[in-house]
Design a protein around this motif. Structure first.
Motif, PDB file in Angstrom:
ATOM      1  N   LEU A  52      38.223 135.998  68.781  1.00  0.00           N
ATOM      2  CA  LEU A  52      38.454 136.482  70.147  1.00  0.00           C
ATOM      3  C   LEU A  52      37.883 137.878  70.341  1.00  0.00           C
ATOM      4  CD1 LEU A  52      42.072 135.169  70.764  1.00  0.00           C
ATOM      5  CD2 LEU A  52      39.964 134.331  71.794  1.00  0.00           C
ATOM      6  N   ARG A  72      32.241 125.813  67.012  1.00  0.00           N
ATOM      7  CA  ARG A  72      33.404 125.502  67.840  1.00  0.00           C
ATOM      8  C   ARG A  72      34.359 124.555  67.130  1.00  0.00           C
ATOM      9  NH1 ARG A  72      34.416 129.361  70.623  1.00  0.00           N
ATOM     10  NH2 ARG A  72      36.092 128.072  71.424  1.00  0.00           N
ATOM     11  N   PHE A  75      37.750 125.282  65.239  1.00  0.00           N
ATOM     12  CA  PHE A  75      39.039 125.504  65.896  1.00  0.00           C
ATOM     13  C   PHE A  75      39.937 124.264  65.898  1.00  0.00           C
ATOM     14  CE2 PHE A  75      36.473 129.008  67.499  1.00  0.00           C
ATOM     15  CZ  PHE A  75      37.333 130.059  67.228  1.00  0.00           C
ATOM     16  N   PHE A  82      49.983 133.670  70.385  1.00  0.00           N
ATOM     17  CA  PHE A  82      49.688 135.017  70.846  1.00  0.00           C
ATOM     18  C   PHE A  82      50.945 135.876  70.956  1.00  0.00           C
ATOM     19  CE2 PHE A  82      46.301 132.271  72.125  1.00  0.00           C
ATOM     20  CZ  PHE A  82      45.152 133.029  71.992  1.00  0.00           C
ATOM     21  N   ASN A  86      50.840 133.281  76.916  1.00  0.00           N
ATOM     22  CA  ASN A  86      49.826 133.016  77.937  1.00  0.00           C
ATOM     23  C   ASN A  86      49.777 131.534  78.253  1.00  0.00           C
ATOM     24  OD1 ASN A  86      48.877 132.418  75.418  1.00  0.00           O
ATOM     25  ND2 ASN A  86      46.869 133.324  75.681  1.00  0.00           N
ATOM     26  N   TYR A 100      46.400 121.237  76.986  1.00  0.00           N
ATOM     27  CA  TYR A 100      45.851 121.905  75.795  1.00  0.00           C
ATOM     28  C   TYR A 100      45.512 120.893  74.705  1.00  0.00           C
ATOM     29  CZ  TYR A 100      45.181 126.101  72.954  1.00  0.00           C
ATOM     30  OH  TYR A 100      44.638 127.119  72.216  1.00  0.00           O
ATOM     31  N   PHE A 104      41.330 119.317  71.967  1.00  0.00           N
ATOM     32  CA  PHE A 104      41.006 119.160  70.541  1.00  0.00           C
ATOM     33  C   PHE A 104      40.374 117.804  70.264  1.00  0.00           C
ATOM     34  CE2 PHE A 104      44.329 122.356  70.676  1.00  0.00           C
ATOM     35  CZ  PHE A 104      43.802 123.337  69.854  1.00  0.00           C
TER      36      PHE A 104
ATOM     37  N   ARG B   3      36.703 116.940  77.979  1.00  0.00           N
ATOM     38  CA  ARG B   3      37.246 118.279  78.218  1.00  0.00           C
ATOM     39  C   ARG B   3      36.927 118.763  79.629  1.00  0.00           C
ATOM     40  NH1 ARG B   3      37.039 119.453  72.324  1.00  0.00           N
ATOM     41  NH2 ARG B   3      34.793 119.315  72.324  1.00  0.00           N
ATOM     42  N   GLU B 168      43.103 131.913  85.454  1.00  0.00           N
ATOM     43  CA  GLU B 168      42.937 131.981  83.998  1.00  0.00           C
ATOM     44  C   GLU B 168      43.003 133.430  83.508  1.00  0.00           C
ATOM     45  OE1 GLU B 168      42.337 129.433  81.822  1.00  0.00           O
ATOM     46  OE2 GLU B 168      41.881 127.755  83.141  1.00  0.00           O
ATOM     47  N   ASN B 172      45.796 135.092  81.207  1.00  0.00           N
ATOM     48  CA  ASN B 172      45.123 135.298  79.917  1.00  0.00           C
ATOM     49  C   ASN B 172      44.995 133.999  79.121  1.00  0.00           C
ATOM     50  OD1 ASN B 172      43.833 136.794  77.957  1.00  0.00           O
ATOM     51  ND2 ASN B 172      45.736 137.237  76.861  1.00  0.00           N
ATOM     52  N   THR B 173      44.880 132.894  79.839  1.00  0.00           N
ATOM     53  CA  THR B 173      44.772 131.609  79.161  1.00  0.00           C
ATOM     54  C   THR B 173      43.368 131.348  78.629  1.00  0.00           C
ATOM     55  OG1 THR B 173      44.729 130.818  81.436  1.00  0.00           O
ATOM     56  CG2 THR B 173      46.669 130.294  80.149  1.00  0.00           C
ATOM     57  N   SER B 175      41.856 133.159  76.543  1.00  0.00           N
ATOM     58  CA  SER B 175      41.955 133.382  75.094  1.00  0.00           C
ATOM     59  C   SER B 175      42.438 132.112  74.406  1.00  0.00           C
ATOM     60  CB  SER B 175      42.943 134.494  74.774  1.00  0.00           C
ATOM     61  OG  SER B 175      42.648 135.633  75.504  1.00  0.00           O
ATOM     62  N   ALA B 176      43.411 131.452  75.022  1.00  0.00           N
ATOM     63  CA  ALA B 176      43.948 130.239  74.411  1.00  0.00           C
ATOM     64  C   ALA B 176      42.875 129.156  74.357  1.00  0.00           C
ATOM     65  CB  ALA B 176      45.168 129.754  75.186  1.00  0.00           C
ATOM     66  N   ILE B 177      42.065 129.066  75.405  1.00  0.00           N
ATOM     67  CA  ILE B 177      40.998 128.061  75.419  1.00  0.00           C
ATOM     68  C   ILE B 177      39.908 128.427  74.415  1.00  0.00           C
ATOM     69  CG2 ILE B 177      39.140 127.093  76.847  1.00  0.00           C
ATOM     70  CD1 ILE B 177      41.186 127.293  79.188  1.00  0.00           C
ATOM     71  N   ASN B 178      39.693 129.727  74.246  1.00  0.00           N
ATOM     72  CA  ASN B 178      38.656 130.181  73.312  1.00  0.00           C
ATOM     73  C   ASN B 178      38.996 129.898  71.855  1.00  0.00           C
ATOM     74  OD1 ASN B 178      36.763 131.063  75.129  1.00  0.00           O
ATOM     75  ND2 ASN B 178      37.517 133.169  75.196  1.00  0.00           N
ATOM     76  N   VAL B 179      40.234 129.563  71.560  1.00  0.00           N
ATOM     77  CA  VAL B 179      40.563 129.184  70.180  1.00  0.00           C
ATOM     78  C   VAL B 179      40.783 127.675  70.061  1.00  0.00           C
ATOM     79  CG1 VAL B 179      41.423 131.430  69.434  1.00  0.00           C
ATOM     80  CG2 VAL B 179      43.002 129.842  70.532  1.00  0.00           C
ATOM     81  N   THR B 180      40.103 126.927  70.940  1.00  0.00           N
ATOM     82  CA  THR B 180      40.035 125.473  70.803  1.00  0.00           C
ATOM     83  C   THR B 180      38.554 125.121  70.631  1.00  0.00           C
ATOM     84  OG1 THR B 180      39.651 124.994  73.139  1.00  0.00           O
ATOM     85  CG2 THR B 180      41.948 125.236  72.442  1.00  0.00           C
ATOM     86  N   PRO B 181      38.243 123.876  70.290  1.00  0.00           N
ATOM     87  CA  PRO B 181      36.820 123.530  70.100  1.00  0.00           C
ATOM     88  C   PRO B 181      36.016 123.503  71.393  1.00  0.00           C
ATOM     89  CG  PRO B 181      38.285 121.913  69.064  1.00  0.00           C
ATOM     90  CD  PRO B 181      39.141 122.785  69.902  1.00  0.00           C
ATOM     91  N   THR B 182      36.597 123.860  72.520  1.00  0.00           N
ATOM     92  CA  THR B 182      35.880 123.845  73.797  1.00  0.00           C
ATOM     93  C   THR B 182      34.616 124.692  73.739  1.00  0.00           C
ATOM     94  OG1 THR B 182      38.025 123.727  74.893  1.00  0.00           O
ATOM     95  CG2 THR B 182      36.130 124.259  76.273  1.00  0.00           C
TER      96      THR B 182
END
Ligand SMILES: Nc1ncnc2c1ncn2[C@@H]1O[C@H](COP(=O)(O)OP(=O)(O)O)[C@@H](O)[C@H]1O
Ligand SMILES: [Mg+2]
Lengths: 284, 329
Positions: A52, A72, A75, A82, A86, A100, A104, B3, B168, B172-173, B175-182
């Motif tokens: 991040l 990617r 992940f 966090f 969020n 969410y 995946f 996605r 978003e 601050n979501t 960040s949450a999406i940025n730690v998925t394989p998206t």
């Protein structure tokens, strides 16, 4: 699982480092904790490790991927919770998780089961925007385990939660770790570090001061204390005596030989006491 | 793909909760209905002709049966004004039509027919000849209004993108999406798609409500699609750096200035000044959509205008790229 070598990070891209020369390794199945006061650089480190925050200096390898050239798909193996929750306020708790989950490529856990696990099942269909801070935090927490991560990042997992819920969270972390999940957690709470972590790193001002298991730390740095309550001239006195310092040992002998002891028990140094001893500062 | 769809569905869900999507979807229909009420009926639209005082009365009365005739002293000045007025000048029995060049096509032909008829058949007029403006002229209000609404709509689409991104950013979501394989591409397409759908749907709504016949929908689709990018990019560039919707909408609203300037400029500027609008993608969109609505456009024109629009859009994107990329991380 994680290899970090010479990591520096500066938000202002100058010599004003939020994290400097951080080195550590986490092996599979371990629960590794960053213990340090607010502003020590814990979240910054997690930020770089999870991609991040951009990596500026140093080498970082996470679940076998060089974070300088992240893929990617890595992940799928990582979960991130966090410090600041969020979630989408306009979606319900369940919708948040279901949205969410679909991001995946791997098999995911059942959203409802997770909600149940942290006692949010009765509000599954309530908008997250109407949740209390603690409820949002729990939702953020369970969201991070949807993909059954091999490596789980938890930034202050129990901060701001009431003790009963905090202990529930700790139990879940222990349970997941038992099933094989490797955990990187940050905390400024010595009890959390003590209870959950196989090893802790003391971090302050962006630097790691030492890394060891809580048990070793107590053995090496924490002197054992004896707390004695005894009657001296019919007055009840309470004294805390070290088992290492000669003077204290002599005093203890003296008390024992006078034979008027009411109560006596040993007390270990806490991680915080050791932290203060090592870094010269407290955790608050 | 899965996605991308997930993002779109989330945005619809979230957007319908606070009526946002519904408002934005209703807006083009509402605007079109209001416009429809304002459009004068067919008979009201008139052909305006300016003449000199010394024009022979026979011609004047002939013209008056078809057009609204006004006497002027300075023909040139009158014609160069912003409305559609043609000049008719008589020199030794030769009748000449003076135009400005930006009048609606069709009207000129109409006037030519009227004048031609006068010259050929002299004063013997077939009084029974009547014409309606159907097929010849379209109410300028309907034509220009529809065009304006269609382009306006692309900005509404950008606004939807903007507000979904602000959501978003606020929570601050990202960040949450940025730690998925998206992948970033999936996120951008997922977040942009609804804006494009809204834009295209809005264009269709305007056309349907106002009732245009015989237009080439494929041409309209291509043109509207091309002009949608600019609103989307601006929506993105503001959205990814805003964490509060009010100021974000305020920034986005300023885009209406070039939109309105381009369209009103295109309507009212004399032909020789039109070039000052060439920088504006909205002008090129206006230009081609007008011809599409008049059933006069060619594919060559559609591709040329769309090409110009996309080139200008690409330049804007290059300028905003860094801001967007930074905002997404
Ligand atoms: N986004 C940011 N921009 C600038 N400085 C920051 C930012 N986030 C954190 N910092 C600074 O970096 C240092 C470490 O912060 P952080 O990693 O959040 O500490 P911790 O998580 O241990 O409380 C602090 O001095 C903090 O003020
Ligand atoms: Mg922190």
């Amino acid at each position: 699982m994680i290899k970090v070598n010479g990591l520096y990070h500066s938000y202002s891209k100058d010599e004003n480092f939020a994290v400097k020369n951080v080195n550590f390794e986490i092996s599979k199945g371990e629960v590794f904790g960053f213990l340090g006061p607010s502003g020590a650089g814990k979240s910054t480190t997690q930020g770089v490790l999870t991609g991040l925050l951009p990596i500026q200096k140093g080498e970082v390898e996470v679940v076998g991927y060089d974070i300088r050239h992240p893929k990617r798909e890595m992940f799928n193996k990582i979960g991130v919770s966090f410090e600041q929750s969020n979630v989408y306020g306009k979606l319900t708790a369940l919708e948040n998780l279901e949205f969410y989950r679909k991001l995946f490529d791997v098999e995911t856990m059942n959203s409802m089961d997770l909600l149940k696990w942290v006692g949010l099942d009765h509000v599954a269909n309530k908008k997250a925007g109407e949740f209390s801070k603690g409820m949002k935090h729990r939702l953020t927490f369970i969201r991070s385990m949807l993909n059954n991560p091999e490596l789980w990042f938890l930034d202050e997992p129990t901060t701001g939660l009431d003790p009963a819920i905090a202990s529930q969270i700790k139990d879940i972390v222990k349970e997941k770790n038992k099933q094989g999940t490797t955990v990187f957690l940050t905390t400024h709470n010595m009890y959390v570090a003590d209870e959950l972590c196989h090893r802790v790193a003391f971090i302050i001002d962006g630097e790691i001061k030492l890394i060891d298991s809580p048990r070793n730390l107590k053995l090496q740095h924490g002197e054992k204390f004896v707390v004695v309550e005894h009657l001296e001239n019919d007055v009840l006195k309470k004294e805390q005596l070290s088992l290492i310092i000669d003077q204290d040992k002599a005093r203890l002998n003296e008390i024992i030989s006078t034979g008027k002891i009411e109560m006596m028990h040993t007390k270990e140094a806490t991680l915080e006491e050791i932290f203060i001893k090592v870094t010269g500062r407290g955790l608050e | 793909m899965r996605r991308i769809l997930n993002f779109v569905i989330r945005d619809i869900k979230s957007g319908t909760r606070d009526w946002l999507v519904i408002y934005l979807a209703a807006a083009p229909i509402m605007f079109a209905l209001v416009l429809k009420m304002l459009i004068p009926s067919v008979g009201d639209s008139t052909l305006n002709v300016a003449i000199y005082e010394d024009t022979p009365p026979a011609i004047v009365s002939y013209l008056e049966t078809y057009a609204k005739v006004i006497e002027v002293n300075d023909m040139e000045e009158r014609i160069l004004r912003m409305d559609d007025v043609f000049g008719v000048v008589v020199n030794d029995d030769k009748v000449e039509i003076v135009t400005q060049g930006n009048e609606m096509e069709g009207t000129v032909d109409l006037l030519k027919t009227i004048v031609g008829r006068y010259q050929n058949e002299s004063v013997e007029l077939p009084i029974e000849v009547e014409f309606s403006d159907i097929g010849w002229v379209m109410s300028p209000m309907k034509l220009e209004g529809a065009n304006l609404l269609i382009i306006f709509n692309t900005i509404l689409g950008g606004m939807l993108i903007l507000l979904n991104l602000v959501e978003e950013k606020m929570s601050n979501t990202i960040s949450a999406i940025n730690v998925t394989p998206t992948k970033r591409k999936e996120f951008i397409i997922g977040k942009g798609l609804l804006g494009f759908i809204l834009t295209l749907y809005g264009g269709a709504a305007v056309i349907t409500v106002l009732g245009f016949e015989g237009i080439n929908y494929a041409m309209l689709f291509v043109s509207v699609f091309a002009i949608s990018f600019i609103g989307a990019i601006i929506g993105f560039s503001i959205g990814v750096v805003s964490d509060e919707p009010i100021s974000a909408i305020a920034s986005m609203k300023t885009v209406f200035i070039p939109v309105l300037a381009s369209i009103f400029g295109a309507i009212y500027l004399p032909a020789k000044w039109i070039f000052i609008l060439y920088w504006s993608p909205f002008y090129w969109a206006y230009d081609v959509i007008k011809d599409i609505l008049l059933v006069q456009a060619t594919w060559g024109q559609v591709f040329m205008n769309s090409g110009i629009i996309l080139i200008i859009t690409a330049l804007v994107f290059v300028g905003l790229r860094k801001r967007i990329v930074n905002g997404l991380s």
